[in-house]
Design a protein around this motif. Structure first.
Motif, PDB file in Angstrom:
ATOM      1  N   ASN A  64       3.520   6.820  -2.012  1.00 42.45           N
ATOM      2  CA  ASN A  64       3.653   8.113  -2.691  1.00 42.45           C
ATOM      3  C   ASN A  64       2.859   9.219  -2.004  1.00 42.45           C
ATOM      4  OD1 ASN A  64       5.195   7.745  -5.474  1.00 42.45           O
ATOM      5  ND2 ASN A  64       3.905   5.916  -5.198  1.00 42.45           N
ATOM      6  N   GLY A  65       2.955   9.253  -0.671  1.00 44.60           N
ATOM      7  CA  GLY A  65       2.479  10.406   0.066  1.00 44.60           C
ATOM      8  C   GLY A  65       1.070  10.354   0.600  1.00 44.60           C
ATOM      9  N   VAL A  66       0.325   9.265   0.349  1.00 46.33           N
ATOM     10  CA  VAL A  66      -1.041   9.145   0.857  1.00 46.33           C
ATOM     11  C   VAL A  66      -1.016   8.370   2.167  1.00 46.33           C
ATOM     12  CG1 VAL A  66      -3.380   8.301   0.383  1.00 46.33           C
ATOM     13  CG2 VAL A  66      -1.993   9.233  -1.477  1.00 46.33           C
ATOM     14  N   SER A  67      -1.664   8.894   3.185  1.00 46.12           N
ATOM     15  CA  SER A  67      -1.639   8.242   4.485  1.00 46.12           C
ATOM     16  C   SER A  67      -2.439   6.937   4.453  1.00 46.12           C
ATOM     17  CB  SER A  67      -2.223   9.164   5.555  1.00 46.12           C
ATOM     18  OG  SER A  67      -3.629   9.324   5.371  1.00 46.12           O
ATOM     19  N   GLU A  68      -2.143   6.073   5.420  1.00 47.25           N
ATOM     20  CA  GLU A  68      -2.841   4.798   5.489  1.00 47.25           C
ATOM     21  C   GLU A  68      -4.336   4.995   5.717  1.00 47.25           C
ATOM     22  OE1 GLU A  68      -2.704   0.591   8.068  1.00 47.25           O
ATOM     23  OE2 GLU A  68      -1.261   2.209   8.451  1.00 47.25           O
ATOM     24  N   GLN A  69      -4.693   5.982   6.551  1.00 43.94           N
ATOM     25  CA  GLN A  69      -6.098   6.257   6.820  1.00 43.94           C
ATOM     26  C   GLN A  69      -6.831   6.692   5.555  1.00 43.94           C
ATOM     27  OE1 GLN A  69      -7.347   5.574   9.754  1.00 43.94           O
ATOM     28  NE2 GLN A  69      -9.448   6.179   9.222  1.00 43.94           N
ATOM     29  N   GLU A  70      -6.187   7.537   4.763  1.00 44.32           N
ATOM     30  CA  GLU A  70      -6.803   7.998   3.513  1.00 44.32           C
ATOM     31  C   GLU A  70      -6.894   6.867   2.496  1.00 44.32           C
ATOM     32  OE1 GLU A  70      -4.101  11.150   2.727  1.00 44.32           O
ATOM     33  OE2 GLU A  70      -5.497  12.716   3.425  1.00 44.32           O
ATOM     34  N   ALA A  71      -5.868   6.033   2.428  1.00 41.38           N
ATOM     35  CA  ALA A  71      -5.866   4.934   1.457  1.00 41.38           C
ATOM     36  C   ALA A  71      -6.989   3.933   1.729  1.00 41.38           C
ATOM     37  CB  ALA A  71      -4.512   4.227   1.464  1.00 41.38           C
ATOM     38  N   LYS A  72      -7.422   3.841   2.983  1.00 37.49           N
ATOM     39  CA  LYS A  72      -8.530   2.937   3.311  1.00 37.49           C
ATOM     40  C   LYS A  72      -9.821   3.327   2.611  1.00 37.49           C
ATOM     41  CE  LYS A  72      -6.821   1.529   7.882  1.00 37.49           C
ATOM     42  NZ  LYS A  72      -7.069   1.590   9.349  1.00 37.49           N
ATOM     43  N   LEU A  73      -9.904   4.578   2.164  1.00 44.48           N
ATOM     44  CA  LEU A  73     -11.112   5.040   1.474  1.00 44.48           C
ATOM     45  C   LEU A  73     -11.363   4.268   0.185  1.00 44.48           C
ATOM     46  CD1 LEU A  73     -10.979   8.888   2.052  1.00 44.48           C
ATOM     47  CD2 LEU A  73     -12.906   7.391   2.588  1.00 44.48           C
ATOM     48  N   VAL A  74     -10.319   3.717  -0.415  1.00 42.04           N
ATOM     49  CA  VAL A  74     -10.515   2.922  -1.638  1.00 42.04           C
ATOM     50  C   VAL A  74     -11.447   1.754  -1.347  1.00 42.04           C
ATOM     51  CG1 VAL A  74      -9.390   1.503  -3.392  1.00 42.04           C
ATOM     52  CG2 VAL A  74      -8.261   3.590  -2.564  1.00 42.04           C
ATOM     53  N   ASN A  75     -11.167   1.018  -0.291  1.00 42.69           N
ATOM     54  CA  ASN A  75     -12.017  -0.128   0.067  1.00 42.69           C
ATOM     55  C   ASN A  75     -13.362   0.306   0.647  1.00 42.69           C
ATOM     56  OD1 ASN A  75     -10.239  -2.175  -0.758  1.00 42.69           O
ATOM     57  ND2 ASN A  75      -9.091  -2.027   1.150  1.00 42.69           N
ATOM     58  N   ILE A  76     -13.371   1.419   1.392  1.00 41.45           N
ATOM     59  CA  ILE A  76     -14.644   1.907   1.931  1.00 41.45           C
ATOM     60  C   ILE A  76     -15.609   2.237   0.802  1.00 41.45           C
ATOM     61  CG2 ILE A  76     -15.717   3.841   3.141  1.00 41.45           C
ATOM     62  CD1 ILE A  76     -13.352   3.871   5.041  1.00 41.45           C
ATOM     63  N   VAL A  77     -15.120   2.931  -0.225  1.00 38.91           N
ATOM     64  CA  VAL A  77     -15.975   3.284  -1.360  1.00 38.91           C
ATOM     65  C   VAL A  77     -16.483   2.031  -2.065  1.00 38.91           C
ATOM     66  CG1 VAL A  77     -16.046   4.402  -3.615  1.00 38.91           C
ATOM     67  CG2 VAL A  77     -14.949   5.557  -1.697  1.00 38.91           C
ATOM     68  N   LEU A  78     -15.631   1.037  -2.238  1.00 38.70           N
ATOM     69  CA  LEU A  78     -16.060  -0.204  -2.894  1.00 38.70           C
ATOM     70  C   LEU A  78     -17.108  -0.943  -2.061  1.00 38.70           C
ATOM     71  CD1 LEU A  78     -12.722  -1.676  -4.336  1.00 38.70           C
ATOM     72  CD2 LEU A  78     -14.515  -0.415  -5.548  1.00 38.70           C
ATOM     73  N   ASN A  79     -16.983  -0.866  -0.747  1.00 40.56           N
ATOM     74  CA  ASN A  79     -17.936  -1.572   0.119  1.00 40.56           C
ATOM     75  C   ASN A  79     -19.296  -0.891   0.193  1.00 40.56           C
ATOM     76  OD1 ASN A  79     -16.910  -4.064   1.667  1.00 40.56           O
ATOM     77  ND2 ASN A  79     -15.139  -2.688   1.789  1.00 40.56           N
ATOM     78  N   VAL A  80     -19.320   0.437   0.074  1.00 36.91           N
ATOM     79  CA  VAL A  80     -20.609   1.136   0.198  1.00 36.91           C
ATOM     80  C   VAL A  80     -21.182   1.553  -1.150  1.00 36.91           C
ATOM     81  CG1 VAL A  80     -20.044   1.977   2.498  1.00 36.91           C
ATOM     82  CG2 VAL A  80     -19.557   3.424   0.520  1.00 36.91           C
ATOM     83  N   ALA A  81     -20.336   1.661  -2.184  1.00 40.93           N
ATOM     84  CA  ALA A  81     -20.825   2.136  -3.481  1.00 40.93           C
ATOM     85  C   ALA A  81     -20.200   1.359  -4.632  1.00 40.93           C
ATOM     86  CB  ALA A  81     -20.523   3.626  -3.642  1.00 40.93           C
ATOM     87  N   GLY A  82     -19.753   0.145  -4.365  1.00 44.22           N
ATOM     88  CA  GLY A  82     -19.172  -0.687  -5.411  1.00 44.22           C
ATOM     89  C   GLY A  82     -20.231  -1.312  -6.298  1.00 44.22           C
ATOM     90  N   ALA A  83     -19.782  -2.158  -7.206  1.00 45.30           N
ATOM     91  CA  ALA A  83     -20.681  -2.745  -8.202  1.00 45.30           C
ATOM     92  C   ALA A  83     -21.811  -3.544  -7.580  1.00 45.30           C
ATOM     93  CB  ALA A  83     -19.863  -3.625  -9.159  1.00 45.30           C
ATOM     94  N   ASP A  84     -21.553  -4.224  -6.465  1.00 46.83           N
ATOM     95  CA  ASP A  84     -22.586  -5.051  -5.840  1.00 46.83           C
ATOM     96  C   ASP A  84     -23.582  -4.228  -5.031  1.00 46.83           C
ATOM     97  OD1 ASP A  84     -21.474  -7.331  -6.886  1.00 46.83           O
ATOM     98  OD2 ASP A  84     -20.171  -7.672  -5.148  1.00 46.83           O
ATOM     99  N   GLN A  85     -23.220  -2.988  -4.700  1.00 49.72           N
ATOM    100  CA  GLN A  85     -24.118  -2.133  -3.927  1.00 49.72           C
ATOM    101  C   GLN A  85     -24.910  -1.158  -4.804  1.00 49.72           C
ATOM    102  OE1 GLN A  85     -20.921  -2.889  -2.731  1.00 49.72           O
ATOM    103  NE2 GLN A  85     -22.009  -4.352  -1.457  1.00 49.72           N
ATOM    104  N   ARG A  86     -24.409  -0.895  -5.992  1.00 55.79           N
ATOM    105  CA  ARG A  86     -25.098   0.052  -6.870  1.00 55.79           C
ATOM    106  C   ARG A  86     -26.273  -0.617  -7.565  1.00 55.79           C
ATOM    107  NH1 ARG A  86     -19.736   1.168  -8.507  1.00 55.79           N
ATOM    108  NH2 ARG A  86     -20.146   0.140 -10.495  1.00 55.79           N
ATOM    109  N   GLN A  87     -27.300   0.161  -7.771  1.00 57.31           N
ATOM    110  CA  GLN A  87     -28.490  -0.377  -8.413  1.00 57.31           C
ATOM    111  C   GLN A  87     -28.335  -0.471  -9.920  1.00 57.31           C
ATOM    112  OE1 GLN A  87     -32.467   0.658  -6.985  1.00 57.31           O
ATOM    113  NE2 GLN A  87     -32.838   1.635  -8.947  1.00 57.31           N
ATOM    114  N   ASP A  88     -27.636   0.501 -10.519  1.00 57.06           N
ATOM    115  CA  ASP A  88     -27.575   0.597 -11.976  1.00 57.06           C
ATOM    116  C   ASP A  88     -26.178   0.297 -12.502  1.00 57.06           C
ATOM    117  OD1 ASP A  88     -30.266   1.383 -12.045  1.00 57.06           O
ATOM    118  OD2 ASP A  88     -29.712   3.475 -11.667  1.00 57.06           O
ATOM    119  N   ASP A  89     -26.109   0.074 -13.797  1.00 63.36           N
ATOM    120  CA  ASP A  89     -24.845  -0.198 -14.484  1.00 63.36           C
ATOM    121  C   ASP A  89     -24.157   1.134 -14.755  1.00 63.36           C
ATOM    122  OD1 ASP A  89     -22.769  -1.155 -15.973  1.00 63.36           O
ATOM    123  OD2 ASP A  89     -23.963  -1.716 -17.709  1.00 63.36           O
TER     124      ASP A  89
END
Length: 483
Positions: free
Chosen positions: A251-276
């Motif tokens: 639906n119009g989002v480039s593959e490069q942009e869609a990779k940001l979903v996993n990038i955000v989870l890897n750097v700021a996901g539940a296992d990387q965040r300090q707080d709930d």
């Protein structure tokens, strides 16, 4: 350092434990203060000022949300760069309004209304126009020398008022146009649900997929919704993060942009965040999340409260745990500023000056929340109130935040889904129905390990701190129920 010197403050430093950048910055600041003791030879106070250094990645949600207050909304939709806003792409814009200055120091109307929500802003601009019209009419009669003299004296202010009116009418008109064109009301309603207590996984997933498939929602807004969904339901065993990401590509989002979903989870996901962040890890935080929006919520589009305010609430109550936000110099814990588990000297006192610095950038939503907190504190305690100052490496909107992440040199593995940790089971069968941790003793009911009492590695927290946490959670929950 310039801020500390201008304020004549020599603070003690606390930092977010899981952030290496926060610790490094704190160490550098402390080193410079010790290396320039003569510059920081200020009169000591009974309770020293506090510099709290936190990391943007501990709350990736706030910079991703659509904003509905004047300053934050202009920055999110149009962008404010060094106090200037580019309106050159606005249809039929007058030449003198192609680029405007938007600073509270030089614009009384903006200074008064920068934190107004969009619904109230229209009426405020209308009153500004009416005031201008009344002054225009009063200048229409110039019959005597005295009238001419008065007009010449007042003309500079009159001309300035004319430009100010045109500027804000153009801004609000463009904001209104973009809200309708990009379906920002619909997008924001789903965002707020994902950032708050949520409407349940099935309902939230359906709402996200509907907007991703909509032709009149921009690809960038679709991406923001997908990232918020992934952050909200990363640990939900039924999540459809892969499906949502695939929908982006269709639906119009480039593959490069869609990779940001996993990038955000890897750097700021539940296992990387300090707080709930989403208040869904235990019964007390879930109760707090459910009741959080019942008091003081202006409307469904502004119900989100930045995680920073939860941290500050704990700090001001003396409950910000040293285990999560340690002092850079352990000896300063004896001042009693460490909250639970800190020394007894000065216990119960809180600093009169709190300086918050956010590594990775702050937002106008957080600035507004701090401004309102300072007003509340000033009303409660008069001249002795705690004052909170917010700073950061930049002021983000969603575009700048995601650009910062997309341009960072992360390893290729960050574009793939993060691996689940053993401490976070992925299926309901693996999760215990009840798990209580008391020091190094774990009481578990159900789950892969079965029912029983197990001894775990010591965490250093101790039974007393765990009991404090349970007691505080019960008190907070009961207090909100009574309200």
């Amino acid at each position: 350092m310039a801020i500390l010197l201008s304020l004549k403050k020599k603070p003690i430093i606390r930092y977010e434990k899981m952030s290496a950048m926060a610790r490094k910055l704190g160490s550098e600041v402390q080193h410079l203060m010790k290396s320039n003791e003569a510059l920081f030879d200020f009169r000591p106070t009974q309770v020293p000022p506090l510099l709290l250094i936190i990391d943007r990645l501990n709350d990736p949600v706030t910079p991703l949300l659509t904003q509905w207050t004047y300053q934050a909304m202009v920055h999110e939709v149009l962008g404010i760069i060094n106090g200037r806003v580019d309106l050159s792409s606005v249809p039929d814009i007058r030449p003198e309004l192609r680029e405007i200055t938007l600073l509270p120091q030089s614009d009384p109307f903006f200074a008064t209304h920068l934190n107004d929500n969009f619904g109230d802003l229209g009426a405020s601009v209308q009153n500004l126009v009416k005031d201008y019209q009344s002054k225009t009419q009063s200048q229409s009669s110039i019959e005597t020398i005295a009238d001419m003299k008065r007009f010449v004296e007042e003309f500079p202010e009159f001309r300035k008022l004319s430009g100010n009116v045109s500027k804000h009418v153009a801004l609000v008109g463009e904001l209104s146009r973009l809200v309708g064109r990009d379906k920002l009301l619909d997008v924001s309603e789903v965002e707020q649900g994902l950032a708050g207590s949520g409407g349940g996984h099935a309902n939230d997933l359906r709402a996200v997929q509907t907007l991703i498939a909509a032709n009149d929602v921009t690809p960038f807004n679709k991406l923001r919704l997908a990232i918020l969904y992934a952050l909200r339901y990363q640990k939900n065993s039924s999540n459809a993060i892969t499906s949502v990401t695939n929908s982006l590509l269709q639906n119009g989002v480039s593959e490069q942009e869609a990779k940001l979903v996993n990038i955000v989870l890897n750097v700021a996901g539940a296992d990387q965040r300090q707080d709930d962040l989403f208040s869904n890890e235990n019964i007390f935080s879930r109760g707090k999340s459910a009741l959080k929006g019942l008091k003081g919520v202006e409307n469904v589009y502004t119900q989100h409260s930045p995680h920073l305010m939860d941290t500050l609430e704990l700090l001001l109550k003396g409950r910000l745990r040293e285990a999560s936000y340690p002092f850079l110099d352990a000896a300063t814990a004896s001042t009693g500023l460490g909250g639970a588990g800190a020394g007894t000297q000065g216990l119960g006192q809180r600093p009169q000056d709190v300086i918050i610095f956010m590594v990775g950038g702050t937002t106008y939503e957080e600035a507004r929340a701090i401004a309102r907190l300072n007003q509340e504190l000033a009303g409660q305690a008069g001249g002795s109130a705690t004052r909170v100052l917010l700073g950061g490496t930049c002021v983000h909107n969603s575009s700048s935040f995601l650009h910062q992440l997309s341009s960072a040199p992360f390893p290729p593995s960050y574009t793939t889904p993060p691996q689940e940790t053993a401490s976070n089971p992925t299926t309901s069968a693996e999760r215990p129905a009840l798990a209580v941790q008391l020091g190094n003793i774990n009481v578990s009911v159900g789950g892969a390990s079965g029912t029983g009492v197990y001894r775990t590695a010591s965490t250093g927290e101790g039974i007393s701190l765990q009991a404090d946490g349970i007691r505080d959670g019960v008190k907070d929950l009961w207090g909100k129920v009574r309200q």
